[in-house]
Design an enzyme around this catalytic site. Sequence first.
Site, PDB file in Angstrom:
ATOM      1  N   SER A  73       3.497  -4.129 -17.334  1.00 16.27           N
ATOM      2  CA  SER A  73       3.776  -5.175 -16.336  1.00 16.27           C
ATOM      3  C   SER A  73       2.535  -5.448 -15.480  1.00 16.27           C
ATOM      4  O   SER A  73       2.305  -6.586 -15.060  1.00 16.27           O
ATOM      5  CB  SER A  73       4.985  -4.827 -15.471  1.00 16.27           C
ATOM      6  OG  SER A  73       4.705  -3.750 -14.617  1.00 16.27           O
ATOM      7  N   GLU A  89       1.863  -3.104  -6.687  1.00 12.74           N
ATOM      8  CA  GLU A  89       0.817  -3.025  -7.714  1.00 12.74           C
ATOM      9  C   GLU A  89       0.497  -4.420  -8.235  1.00 12.74           C
ATOM     10  O   GLU A  89      -0.662  -4.812  -8.345  1.00 12.74           O
ATOM     11  CB  GLU A  89       1.267  -2.130  -8.868  1.00 12.74           C
ATOM     12  CG  GLU A  89       1.506  -0.698  -8.451  1.00 12.74           C
ATOM     13  CD  GLU A  89       1.802   0.217  -9.626  1.00 12.74           C
ATOM     14  OE1 GLU A  89       1.301  -0.029 -10.725  1.00 12.74           O
ATOM     15  OE2 GLU A  89       2.546   1.191  -9.437  1.00 12.74           O
ATOM     16  N   HIS A 119      -2.559   3.998  -9.172  1.00 18.60           N
ATOM     17  CA  HIS A 119      -1.616   5.126  -9.118  1.00 18.60           C
ATOM     18  C   HIS A 119      -0.480   4.747  -8.161  1.00 18.60           C
ATOM     19  O   HIS A 119      -0.738   4.211  -7.079  1.00 18.60           O
ATOM     20  CB  HIS A 119      -2.355   6.374  -8.615  1.00 18.60           C
ATOM     21  CG  HIS A 119      -1.499   7.592  -8.638  1.00 18.60           C
ATOM     22  ND1 HIS A 119      -1.212   8.278  -9.799  1.00 18.60           N
ATOM     23  CD2 HIS A 119      -0.827   8.237  -7.645  1.00 18.60           C
ATOM     24  CE1 HIS A 119      -0.424   9.303  -9.521  1.00 18.60           C
ATOM     25  NE2 HIS A 119      -0.168   9.297  -8.219  1.00 18.60           N
TER      26      HIS A 119
END
Length: 206
Positions: free
Chosen positions: A16, A182, A112
């Site tokens: 994604s 993210e 991360h």
Amino acid sequence: MIKNLNVAVFASGNGSNFQALIDKKEEGLLHVNLSVLIGDNNEAKAFDRAQEHKIPIWLLDPNDYDSEGEYIYDIFMELKKYNIDLIVLAGYLKKIPARVIFRYRHQIINIHPALLPAFGGEGMYGKHVHQAVIDSGAKVSGITVHYVNEEYDCGNIIFQEATKVLSFDTVNTLAARVLKLEHKYYWRIIESIVIDINIIRSKNEK
Ligand code: GRF
């Protein structure tokens, strides 16, 4: 005019984040050539996404090699083939060999799903990270974009963004909120690296 950087994305999962980079590139906001997708699992959704967008795929499986030297040699050849400027890890679990890290120092970045240096290191990926955050009682989590060095999740931090851990969060709700961050930020950090490298290169040309 901003010159595109040649980027190799390493992803072996859903992809994604890779998709978010494809979208921003197609919107003209991210100045990269997504030169190749590299992964060790050709059943990963990331591979389908690359195929849909006509991005070359390279299946890299260490088990296909008799020696580490040949494995590393092939990685170098593949990166050289596309004249790669930046390696973007986006859900890639295998360790990048130390010789590749040495050659591409400060040209490999990772994202991360927590605030490093907490909740990082070997085995800290996917749901394990969010479970550890919840178990610890931490009130904030978030994302970290960092350079990759020889140790898992230990390279210099480039960017972090936090989100609250809510009292009713489960691994899934926290993971979903972090993943949204993210998608919002990874491409922006990559674009800022593109601009920095453009500036450095234009100065060197003078
Ligand atoms: C992300 O949570 C990222 O932080 C981690 O791996 C996950 C990849 O997710 N490194 P996706 O495959 O991009 O959906």
